[in-house]
Each structure stands twice: as C-alpha cells, then as structure tokens.
Write a protein that holds these residues in place. Structure first.
Motif, PDB file in Angstrom:
ATOM      1  N   ASP A 209       0.834  -1.215   0.000  1.00 25.22           N
ATOM      2  CA  ASP A 209       0.000   0.000   0.000  1.00 25.22           C
ATOM      3  C   ASP A 209       0.872   1.269   0.000  1.00 25.22           C
ATOM      4  O   ASP A 209       0.583   2.249  -0.709  1.00 25.22           O
ATOM      5  N   LEU A 210       1.929   1.240   0.823  1.00 28.69           N
ATOM      6  CA  LEU A 210       2.826   2.401   0.881  1.00 28.69           C
ATOM      7  C   LEU A 210       3.523   2.628  -0.463  1.00 28.69           C
ATOM      8  O   LEU A 210       3.702   3.779  -0.914  1.00 28.69           O
ATOM      9  N   GLU A 211       3.921   1.553  -1.104  1.00 30.92           N
ATOM     10  CA  GLU A 211       4.576   1.700  -2.408  1.00 30.92           C
ATOM     11  C   GLU A 211       3.610   2.269  -3.441  1.00 30.92           C
ATOM     12  O   GLU A 211       3.994   3.078  -4.286  1.00 30.92           O
ATOM     13  N   GLU A 212       2.345   1.869  -3.394  1.00 35.62           N
ATOM     14  CA  GLU A 212       1.362   2.396  -4.339  1.00 35.62           C
ATOM     15  C   GLU A 212       1.147   3.904  -4.107  1.00 35.62           C
ATOM     16  O   GLU A 212       1.050   4.693  -5.050  1.00 35.62           O
ATOM     17  N   LYS A 213       1.024   4.255  -2.800  1.00 34.51           N
ATOM     18  CA  LYS A 213       0.862   5.681  -2.493  1.00 34.51           C
ATOM     19  C   LYS A 213       2.070   6.503  -2.969  1.00 34.51           C
ATOM     20  O   LYS A 213       1.937   7.610  -3.512  1.00 34.51           O
ATOM     21  N   LYS A 214       3.248   5.947  -2.732  1.00 37.38           N
ATOM     22  CA  LYS A 214       4.471   6.623  -3.154  1.00 37.38           C
ATOM     23  C   LYS A 214       4.496   6.813  -4.674  1.00 37.38           C
ATOM     24  O   LYS A 214       4.869   7.859  -5.193  1.00 37.38           O
ATOM     25  N   SER A 215       4.029   5.769  -5.368  1.00 34.87           N
ATOM     26  CA  SER A 215       4.023   5.842  -6.833  1.00 34.87           C
ATOM     27  C   SER A 215       3.045   6.905  -7.326  1.00 34.87           C
ATOM     28  O   SER A 215       3.338   7.661  -8.240  1.00 34.87           O
ATOM     29  N   ARG A 216       1.872   6.999  -6.699  1.00 29.45           N
ATOM     30  CA  ARG A 216       0.886   7.992  -7.109  1.00 29.45           C
ATOM     31  C   ARG A 216       1.386   9.409  -6.824  1.00 29.45           C
ATOM     32  O   ARG A 216       1.211  10.315  -7.619  1.00 29.45           O
ATOM     33  N   LEU A 217       2.015   9.555  -5.657  1.00 35.27           N
ATOM     34  CA  LEU A 217       2.557  10.870  -5.311  1.00 35.27           C
ATOM     35  C   LEU A 217       3.653  11.289  -6.309  1.00 35.27           C
ATOM     36  O   LEU A 217       3.760  12.446  -6.721  1.00 35.27           O
ATOM     37  N   THR A 218       4.463  10.352  -6.668  1.00 34.37           N
ATOM     38  CA  THR A 218       5.543  10.640  -7.606  1.00 34.37           C
ATOM     39  C   THR A 218       4.980  11.083  -8.964  1.00 34.37           C
ATOM     40  O   THR A 218       5.464  12.026  -9.592  1.00 34.37           O
ATOM     41  N   GLN A 219       3.932  10.411  -9.402  1.00 33.46           N
ATOM     42  CA  GLN A 219       3.328  10.748 -10.703  1.00 33.46           C
ATOM     43  C   GLN A 219       2.653  12.134 -10.663  1.00 33.46           C
ATOM     44  O   GLN A 219       2.669  12.870 -11.614  1.00 33.46           O
ATOM     45  N   SER A 220       1.998  12.439  -9.524  1.00 32.14           N
ATOM     46  CA  SER A 220       1.332  13.752  -9.425  1.00 32.14           C
ATOM     47  C   SER A 220       2.341  14.895  -9.374  1.00 32.14           C
ATOM     48  O   SER A 220       2.081  16.001  -9.844  1.00 32.14           O
ATOM     49  N   ASP A 221       3.517  14.756  -8.880  1.00 28.58           N
ATOM     50  CA  ASP A 221       4.534  15.799  -8.788  1.00 28.58           C
ATOM     51  C   ASP A 221       5.308  15.965 -10.122  1.00 28.58           C
ATOM     52  O   ASP A 221       5.895  17.009 -10.375  1.00 28.58           O
ATOM     53  N   ALA A 222       5.252  15.047 -11.017  1.00 27.89           N
ATOM     54  CA  ALA A 222       6.025  15.135 -12.285  1.00 27.89           C
ATOM     55  C   ALA A 222       5.335  16.124 -13.248  1.00 27.89           C
ATOM     56  O   ALA A 222       4.127  16.304 -13.189  1.00 27.89           O
ATOM     57  N   PRO A 223       6.073  16.926 -14.270  1.00 23.38           N
ATOM     58  CA  PRO A 223       5.480  17.872 -15.233  1.00 23.38           C
ATOM     59  C   PRO A 223       4.579  17.150 -16.206  1.00 23.38           C
ATOM     60  O   PRO A 223       4.835  15.991 -16.538  1.00 23.38           O
ATOM     61  N   HIS A 224       3.452  17.884 -16.642  1.00 20.45           N
ATOM     62  CA  HIS A 224       2.486  17.266 -17.555  1.00 20.45           C
ATOM     63  C   HIS A 224       3.113  17.156 -18.946  1.00 20.45           C
ATOM     64  O   HIS A 224       3.950  17.947 -19.329  1.00 20.45           O
ATOM     65  N   PRO A 225       2.702  16.274 -19.744  1.00 28.97           N
ATOM     66  CA  PRO A 225       3.260  16.104 -21.098  1.00 28.97           C
ATOM     67  C   PRO A 225       2.924  17.315 -22.007  1.00 28.97           C
ATOM     68  O   PRO A 225       1.977  18.018 -21.770  1.00 28.97           O
ATOM     69  N   VAL A 226       3.717  17.564 -23.131  1.00 27.15           N
ATOM     70  CA  VAL A 226       3.552  18.703 -24.064  1.00 27.15           C
ATOM     71  C   VAL A 226       2.277  18.526 -24.865  1.00 27.15           C
ATOM     72  O   VAL A 226       1.921  17.411 -25.203  1.00 27.15           O
ATOM     73  N   ALA A 227       1.602  19.580 -25.117  1.00 31.22           N
ATOM     74  CA  ALA A 227       0.347  19.513 -25.858  1.00 31.22           C
ATOM     75  C   ALA A 227       0.594  19.068 -27.294  1.00 31.22           C
ATOM     76  O   ALA A 227       1.734  18.933 -27.749  1.00 31.22           O
ATOM     77  N   ALA A 228      -0.475  18.949 -28.091  1.00 34.09           N
ATOM     78  CA  ALA A 228      -0.358  18.452 -29.454  1.00 34.09           C
ATOM     79  C   ALA A 228       0.407  19.444 -30.350  1.00 34.09           C
ATOM     80  O   ALA A 228       1.033  19.079 -31.319  1.00 34.09           O
ATOM     81  N   THR A 229       0.374  20.700 -29.968  1.00 31.68           N
ATOM     82  CA  THR A 229       1.078  21.700 -30.745  1.00 31.68           C
ATOM     83  C   THR A 229       2.562  21.682 -30.502  1.00 31.68           C
ATOM     84  O   THR A 229       3.325  22.351 -31.207  1.00 31.68           O
ATOM     85  N   GLY A 230       2.923  21.029 -29.485  1.00 28.27           N
ATOM     86  CA  GLY A 230       4.344  20.939 -29.178  1.00 28.27           C
ATOM     87  C   GLY A 230       4.775  21.898 -28.132  1.00 28.27           C
ATOM     88  O   GLY A 230       5.931  21.851 -27.735  1.00 28.27           O
ATOM     89  N   SER A 231       3.893  22.845 -27.665  1.00 30.77           N
ATOM     90  CA  SER A 231       4.306  23.828 -26.651  1.00 30.77           C
ATOM     91  C   SER A 231       3.637  23.447 -25.343  1.00 30.77           C
ATOM     92  O   SER A 231       2.523  22.941 -25.321  1.00 30.77           O
ATOM     93  N   TYR A 232       4.317  23.766 -24.312  1.00 38.95           N
ATOM     94  CA  TYR A 232       3.806  23.429 -22.969  1.00 38.95           C
ATOM     95  C   TYR A 232       2.915  24.546 -22.514  1.00 38.95           C
ATOM     96  O   TYR A 232       3.256  25.715 -22.626  1.00 38.95           O
ATOM     97  N   VAL A 233       1.689  24.258 -21.995  1.00 44.92           N
ATOM     98  CA  VAL A 233       0.698  25.242 -21.532  1.00 44.92           C
ATOM     99  C   VAL A 233       0.546  25.048 -20.039  1.00 44.92           C
ATOM    100  O   VAL A 233       0.278  23.951 -19.569  1.00 44.92           O
ATOM    101  N   GLU A 234       0.659  26.113 -19.314  1.00 45.33           N
ATOM    102  CA  GLU A 234       0.540  26.046 -17.869  1.00 45.33           C
ATOM    103  C   GLU A 234      -0.923  25.814 -17.501  1.00 45.33           C
ATOM    104  O   GLU A 234      -1.838  26.195 -18.229  1.00 45.33           O
ATOM    105  N   PRO A 235      -1.158  25.355 -16.380  1.00 49.21           N
ATOM    106  CA  PRO A 235      -2.543  25.114 -15.957  1.00 49.21           C
ATOM    107  C   PRO A 235      -3.332  26.401 -15.848  1.00 49.21           C
ATOM    108  O   PRO A 235      -4.510  26.394 -16.171  1.00 49.21           O
ATOM    109  N   ALA A 236      -2.735  27.488 -15.372  1.00 48.92           N
ATOM    110  CA  ALA A 236      -3.468  28.751 -15.223  1.00 48.92           C
ATOM    111  C   ALA A 236      -3.908  29.276 -16.581  1.00 48.92           C
ATOM    112  O   ALA A 236      -5.002  29.791 -16.731  1.00 48.92           O
ATOM    113  N   GLN A 237      -3.060  29.090 -17.559  1.00 48.91           N
ATOM    114  CA  GLN A 237      -3.403  29.547 -18.906  1.00 48.91           C
ATOM    115  C   GLN A 237      -4.552  28.705 -19.466  1.00 48.91           C
ATOM    116  O   GLN A 237      -5.417  29.255 -20.166  1.00 48.91           O
TER     117      GLN A 237
END
Length: 442
Positions: free
Chosen positions: A401-429
């Motif tokens: 269970d701890l390893e699963e939680k750790k894995s989910r936390l790790t994934q949530s902290d990583a940067p989101h993938p680049v959009a289809a246009t190739g440029s990265y869009v911030e969440p606020a934008q």
C-alpha cells in the motif's frame, strides 16, 4: 492280626487330602483298626438322641404306632380313648396345627436312647388345608436355626441337638393315590427332613389293594420329584445286608398296623395285634403288614444313617443357604494347610508383582504427562507460527500500500506532457482559455 497297607499323604499344603497318595505296606499290627470299638464304648457311655416326627390326620393311629415301635407308652393314654384309632369317641380337635413334643429316656441292653417324638395334632383337620404344611416346615427350620446358633457360640461344650431325624407321614388308606394335600406337604418338606411315607390302618385294605395303592403312591412321588428316604448299599456291605436293604426298600411306602394290646391266637400263643370276627391281625407278622420292616429300618439298621443324613446333608444344605442369604462368603484359604516357606515365596511373588505393577503404572503416568507436555508445546509453537504468518502478511500488505501511495505521489509531482502543438501550456493559462470560450456564447 494280618499286616495291611498304609498310605502316605502329600506334603503339608499339598491340597486335596488323599489325592495321589502312595500306598505303604505295614509290617505289623498298629492298632487303629480298633477305633470302631472305641466309638462303640463312647456311644454306650454317652447314649443317643433321636427325634422322630409324626404327621397325619387324626384317627390314623400315630400315637399307637409310636408306642408299638418302642414297646413302651411314649404317649400317655388319652381320656376316653381305648388306644384304638377305630374308637367311636369324638375328640375335640385344636384349631389349626398344634405342634407338641414328648421326650422319653429308653434303655435297652445298657444302651441309652433319648427319644423325642414330635406330634402335629390338627394337621389335615381344617376345611382349608392348603397351608397346613407351613407350621411344620417352620418348626423344622427353627430347630435348624437353634442348632446353628449353638454352633456359633463361644462355648460349645453343651450343644442340644433337637433336629428332626425322620418324619413319618401317615397316608390315609383311600386306595386312590396321594391327595393334593399329601403332595403339597411332601414337596415342601422333602428337602428339610428324611421323609418316610406310611400307609396307616393297612388292615382296612386287602393285600391286592395294598399293592395297588403302593404303586399309585410311588408313581405320584416320582412324578412330582419328591425325595424320600430309602436304604442304600455300598461296597462295604456284606451280601446279607444288601439283601435286607433291598427287601426293606421294596416295602416302601410301609403299610402298617399298630396295637398296644395282646390277643390270643387259635394255638393259644399271645401276640400283639387286633382281634376281628374273621381272625387276628398280628402286628409283627410280615405276612400281615410292614411294621417289622419299618422298625428294622428306623431302629435296628438305619438309625445312624438317618442321623447322619440329617447332619451332613439336610442341615448343611439349610445352613449354607442361610449363611449365604445373610451375606457370608466362604474363604477356603482359612481351612487350608500351608507350608511356611511356600507361603513366604508366594508373598514375595505377590509383592514383586505388586511392585512391577506400580512401576508400570508410574511409567505410564510419566509417559502420559510427557505426551501431554509435548502436545502443549507443539500447540504453542503452531500458534506462534500462525501469529508470525499473520503479522508477516499484514506487514507485506502495508508495504505494498505504501509503495502504491508513493508511486501515485511521484506521478502527481512530475510535469504534464507537451500539448499536441508541441508547446507546454501552464494550468493557469488553460483555465483562462476555458473562460474565454464561455464568454463567446454570451
């Protein structure tokens, strides 16, 4: 005296007296063969006791027969009685069975006899005689009880023996066999007393009727399994004694005639008997009745056998039943001879067997306790192992269970993938862009 043979018995504690005894030859006269003479002298000095019981209906001549047997007035004459059972006088009978006893000291050739005659007036005189035998049986057994009580006393020097040695049962001369009252009486008393059946007033029957009546009585006795006293012979008896015993046994039941009076025969001789218009019935004539055979058996040849049968067989059987009913148990080892050395060896053997048994029991108890302890230890070990497995499984699950939680936390902290246009869009934008699209429709 001619030399004989002797027997050598087994050693002390050898068990049954003469079993397997070796015969030894005697080289001279020892003297123990004179023992019967010693017994004879002692008997002459002490005298004898003999108890005789007579049972029968009134008027059958019981008292007359007893007086005739012993050649004396054992029974005193009754008032209004002419000593004849055929007297027409009416005698008042007692209510029920009344047991009376008459004793007399008789001396013959220096031999003293203490005679006791037990009479049972009233027997068979009631309307209902189904229980007429009971008072007589109780009287006989009470005499056994009295003798047994004397045997159990501390001081047994003066034991009075009043046990009934023989019972003369007088049968009414009907000629039709035994009645129900006769059969019931004999069936209840034949195991307690020497029973001798007597046909009373035999002079009222013809010789042929007497023989037929005897045959019917014996047939009834055999059919109902009644034991009566009969003379028996063994290998010690001489041919004359054996012949006499057979002759006496052939006359049972005895057809008798009693009389205390003397009559004169045609030849002028005086005999004891009865006078009739047609002739004389002689009491002591074997061709007329069986009185001589009865007297021969009771007094001359089988008196001691009657006493011995009472003491050894009838009384011992009653005594055994009585003591067993009271809870007494025979310990045969009390009366057994023993060898001290063999007894010591037997005790040692029993002690060794007892110790071996105790050791075996202690070993079994020890093994049982060890087995129980091992079982408890094994059960504790299994419980500990089970708890260990449970805890291990729980910890392993918590780790996953701890390893699963750790894995989910790790994934949530990583940067989101680049959009289809190739440029990265911030969440606020992205949120501002959505708001703009909504405003277009309004």
């Amino acid at each position: 005296m001619r030399a004989g043979t002797a027997t050598q018995g087994p050693a002390i504690g050898g068990g049954n007296g003469g079993a397997g005894a070796a015969k030894k030859k005697m080289n001279g006269y020892v003297g123990f063969s004179n023992y019967p003479n010693q017994q004879h002298r002692r008997s002459i000095k002490r005298g004898f006791n003999f108890t005789l019981m007579v049972v029968g209906e009134s008027g059958l001549g019981k008292s007359t027969l007893i007086n005739t047997l012993f050649e004396s007035r054992v029974y005193p004459p009754k008032d209004g009685d002419d000593s004849s059972p055929r007297s027409g006088a009416q005698v008042a009978m007692p209510a029920g069975v009344d047991i009376t006893s008459v004793s007399a000291d008789i001396v013959e050739n220096g031999v003293k006899l203490r005679l006791s005659v037990v009479d049972t007036p009233g027997f068979g005189d009631a309307v209902n005689n189904d229980e007429a035998w009971r008072p007589i049986l109780e009287n006989i057994e009470s005499r056994f009880d009295a003798y047994l009580a004397q045997e159990n006393r501390v001081n047994r020097s003066k034991i009075v023996d009043n046990r009934v040695n023989v019972l003369l049962y007088f049968i009414k001369p009907t000629g039709h066999g035994l009645r129900a009252m006769d059969i019931e009486f004999m069936k209840h008393l034949h195991t307690r007393v020497n029973l001798v059946p007597v046909i009373a007033r035999a002079d009222t029957l013809t010789p042929r009727e007497v023989e037929q009546f005897k045959a019917k009585i014996l047939a009834d006795i055999n059919f109902h399994g009644i034991h009566i006293f009969k003379p028996v012979s063994d290998h010690f008896d001489d041919p004359e004694t054996i012949s006499d015993n057979k002759a006496i046994a052939s006359k049972i039941p005895f057809a008798v005639v009693g009389s205390e009076q003397y009559v004169v025969r045609p030849d002028g001789t005086r005999v004891r008997g009865r006078q009739y218009p047609w002739g004389v019935i002689e009491v002591e004539n074997e061709n007329h009745n069986d009185f001589v055979a009865l007297r021969q058996m009771l007094l001359r040849t089988h008196m001691e056998e009657l006493r011995d049968e009472t003491d050894v067989s009838l009384y011992e059987s009653y005594r055994t039943q009585k003591l067993l009913a009271l809870g007494h148990v025979q310990d045969n080892s009390v009366f057994r001879e023993f060898n001290p050395r063999r007894q010591q060896e037997e005790e040692e053997r029993l002690h060794a067997a007892k110790m071996h048994k105790l050791e075996a029991e202690m070993s079994a108890v020890f093994k049982q306790k060890v087995h129980e302890k091992e079982g408890k230890l094994k059960q504790s070990e299994e419980e500990l192992h089970s708890r260990h497995q449970t805890m291990k499984t729980t910890l392993e699950k918590q780790r996953r269970d701890l390893e699963e939680k750790k894995s989910r936390l790790t994934q949530s902290d990583a940067p989101h993938p680049v959009a289809a246009t190739g440029s990265y869009v911030e969440p606020a934008q992205r949120m501002a862009s959505k708001d703009k699209k909504k405003n277009r429709f309004f």
